[in-house]
Design a protein around this motif. Structure first.
Motif, PDB file in Angstrom:
ATOM      1  N   GLU A  10       0.833  -1.208   0.000  1.00 44.62           N
ATOM      2  CA  GLU A  10       0.000   0.000   0.000  1.00 44.62           C
ATOM      3  C   GLU A  10       0.867   1.257   0.000  1.00 44.62           C
ATOM      4  OE1 GLU A  10      -3.504   2.073   2.713  1.00 44.62           O
ATOM      5  OE2 GLU A  10      -3.061  -0.058   2.922  1.00 44.62           O
ATOM      6  N   HIS A  11       1.981   1.205   0.698  1.00 47.71           N
ATOM      7  CA  HIS A  11       2.895   2.344   0.744  1.00 47.71           C
ATOM      8  C   HIS A  11       3.479   2.593  -0.640  1.00 47.71           C
ATOM      9  CE1 HIS A  11       5.432   5.185   2.877  1.00 47.71           C
ATOM     10  NE2 HIS A  11       6.471   4.730   2.197  1.00 47.71           N
ATOM     11  N   GLU A  15       2.191   1.795  -3.492  1.00 44.15           N
ATOM     12  CA  GLU A  15       1.134   2.315  -4.351  1.00 44.15           C
ATOM     13  C   GLU A  15       0.941   3.808  -4.140  1.00 44.15           C
ATOM     14  OE1 GLU A  15      -3.616   1.574  -5.312  1.00 44.15           O
ATOM     15  OE2 GLU A  15      -2.531   0.248  -3.945  1.00 44.15           O
ATOM     16  N   GLY A  16       1.099   4.263  -2.885  1.00 40.00           N
ATOM     17  CA  GLY A  16       0.920   5.671  -2.592  1.00 40.00           C
ATOM     18  C   GLY A  16       2.054   6.532  -3.115  1.00 40.00           C
ATOM     19  N   ALA A  55      -0.273   7.169   2.922  1.00 42.40           N
ATOM     20  CA  ALA A  55      -0.331   5.781   2.477  1.00 42.40           C
ATOM     21  C   ALA A  55       0.065   4.830   3.600  1.00 42.40           C
ATOM     22  CB  ALA A  55       0.595   5.587   1.272  1.00 42.40           C
ATOM     23  N   GLY A  56      -0.844   3.950   3.986  1.00 45.48           N
ATOM     24  CA  GLY A  56      -0.578   2.982   5.038  1.00 45.48           C
ATOM     25  C   GLY A  56      -0.980   3.432   6.421  1.00 45.48           C
TER      26      GLY A  56
END
Length: 487
Positions: free
Chosen positions: A90-91, A93-94, A214-215
């Motif tokens: 997720e990080h 992706e951000g 993110a995260g």
């Protein structure tokens, strides 16, 4: 080029220079010898010596505050292995669109690509996995002040939106969720104290779910209102929960012999923390620096007459030396061939808080003329009382700057009950507009779309009663959100 003005002229209201804020800001940075953004790589800039000293003084404020609350400064590497970055999906992706990659060492292709740090959760995670073994290792409260790299695809702006910029980031690990919540509150209080020390007014808002870090479990941000009515995010605090600790297996042995993942927080202030001071306190003459962070707190300027130049210059040098012994950061401007008026202009542009003028008549009377940068007000005092006089004025300047900043900011927070009213206000770049919404994410998204503004989030610094209807769907409102045209 900023137009020179006589020191006796009244300070021009901010409403005038705000109409050309972008040009003013760029001009102050270069002409004030603070930062030169004309580097051949877009989004990178050079801190000039005067600006570097402002930067270091701001960092000193930050360090002192964090140190006082038990945070310890550390320094982690710049490079992140691709495997570490990908470990937290997720990080990645951000940040994936903003990562700079190192793919070659010399002429050799690297087997594993290395990312230039966009932020440090994935750098710190592997090390905390090694360091944290037991509940006795917690809490762990670290911070670092480093350079961060992000490939901004939007138009870059000096300091405000850069590809290489300074970043203060705090990272903490705790045994329980409750302890992490306490830390979040402490970090918010730290930022309040930091910005209060800089005289910067702010609004604190919890970011909407789709706009959190993110995260993160949730994100809280500090925003300031700029002279052109746009808002600028100047600090963020994030509750990370156990998201990263599970990704990097950061766990500890509890008192009863079990194992538990740590709870984490992080908080950041970028170079915008420095920009916020320049932006908040400027006027048509240039920057206005709070005495606490000004590289030069007092500039001494001789007012010579024919045949008296040597005497006046000698007196000014002696005054400067006396003030240095009293712990003032002071310089004397002995440049030849430049009129006092031109010197006034130069130092006003650079924001020096106090100016001392000395001429032959001042020497005869045993006096000195003192000019405040923030108001350009002139006063005289006895030569032998100058240090004490300047100390009192510096304190008054600091408090007056803080009060003016808050008064100006509060006047630019509006509320609107109708969508068209909110849209009209935001189109005029008035500042922040607070509206009431229901609990549906789609309504807040639609609010952004219709107003072409950003939802900053729900107020965290004041209690707002919600009793009306959602400004978008007309159903019962559940909360108040702040909206603004943001940088």
């Amino acid at each position: 080029m900023l137009k020179p003005v006589r020191a006796s002229e009244k300070t021009i209201p901010r409403e005038k220079w705000s109409k050309h804020f972008g040009k003013w800001f760029r001009n102050v940075l270069i002409e004030g010898k603070i930062l030169d953004y004309r580097y051949p790589i877009k989004g990178c800039a050079v801190w000039l010596p005067y600006g570097f000293r402002i930067r270091e003084n701001v960092f000193c404020v930050i360090r002192n505050q964090l140190d006082s609350t038990g945070h310890s400064e550390a320094l982690f590497p710049l490079l992140i292995p691709e495997a570490s970055l990908q470990k937290e999906a997720e990080h990645v992706e951000g940040f994936e669109a903003q990562v700079f990659w190192v793919t070659r060492g010399g002429q050799k292709q690297l087997k594993q690509h290395l990312a230039l740090r966009p932020t440090s959760e994935t750098i710190i995670g592997p090390m905390e996995h090694l360091w944290i073994r037991s509940y006795s290792d917690l809490p762990l409260k670290l911070y670092q002040i480093v350079t961060v790299f992000r490939f901004e695809t939007k138009a870059t702006r000096p300091i405000l939106r850069m590809r290489e910029f300074d970043f203060k980031e705090a990272h903490t690990a705790h045994a329980t969720e409750e302890e992490a919540e306490v830390e979040v509150k402490e970090e918010i209080d730290n930022y309040k104290r930091i910005f209060d020390a800089l005289g910067v007014a702010y609004c604190i808002s919890r970011r909407p779910e789709w706009d959190k870090f993110a995260g993160a479990k949730y994100s809280t941000a500090f925003d300031m209102i700029c002279p052109d009515g746009r808002t600028l995010q100047i600090g963020t605090v994030h509750h990370l929960g156990q998201h990263f600790s599970k990704a990097f297996d950061i766990s500890y042995e509890t008192k009863d012999g079990g194992r538990e993942y740590v709870w984490q927080t992080c908080a950041g202030i970028s170079g915008r923390g420095i920009a916020s001071v320049l932006i908040m306190h400027g006027d048509d003459h240039g920057a206005i620096l709070p005495p606490k962070i000004a590289p030069i707190q007092v500039i001494v300027i001789p007012i010579p007459y024919k045949g008296k130049a040597d005497v006046v210059n000698k007196e000014c040098s002696e005054v400067a030396e006396e003030l240095r012994k009293k712990a003032f950061r002071v310089e004397v401007d002995l440049r030849e061939g430049i009129t006092p008026g031109s010197k006034y202009f130069d130092w006003e542009l650079r924001g020096v808080p106090l100016r001392v003028e000395i001429g032959p008549r001042d020497i005869e009377k045993g006096e000195a003329t003192v000019v405040r940068r923030d108001t350009l007000e002139k006063q005289t005092c006895k030569r032998n009382e100058l240090a004490e006089f300047l100390t009192k004025i510096a304190e008054r300047i600091t408090e007056d700057m803080r009060q003016r900043a808050w008064q100006w900011t509060k006047q630019r927070i509006y509320s609107a009950e109708k969508l068209e009213e909110a849209k009209s206000l935001l189109e005029k770049h008035v500042g922040i507009v607070e509206v009431q919404v229901c609990d549906k994410t789609e309504c807040e998204r639609k609010l952004e779309e219709i107003t072409n503004a950003r939802v900053l989030g729900t107020p965290e610094d004041t209690e707002v009663k919600t009793s009306g209807k959602c400004i978008v769907c007309d159903e019962k409102a559940k909360s108040t959100v702040r909206t603004a045209i943001a940088y």
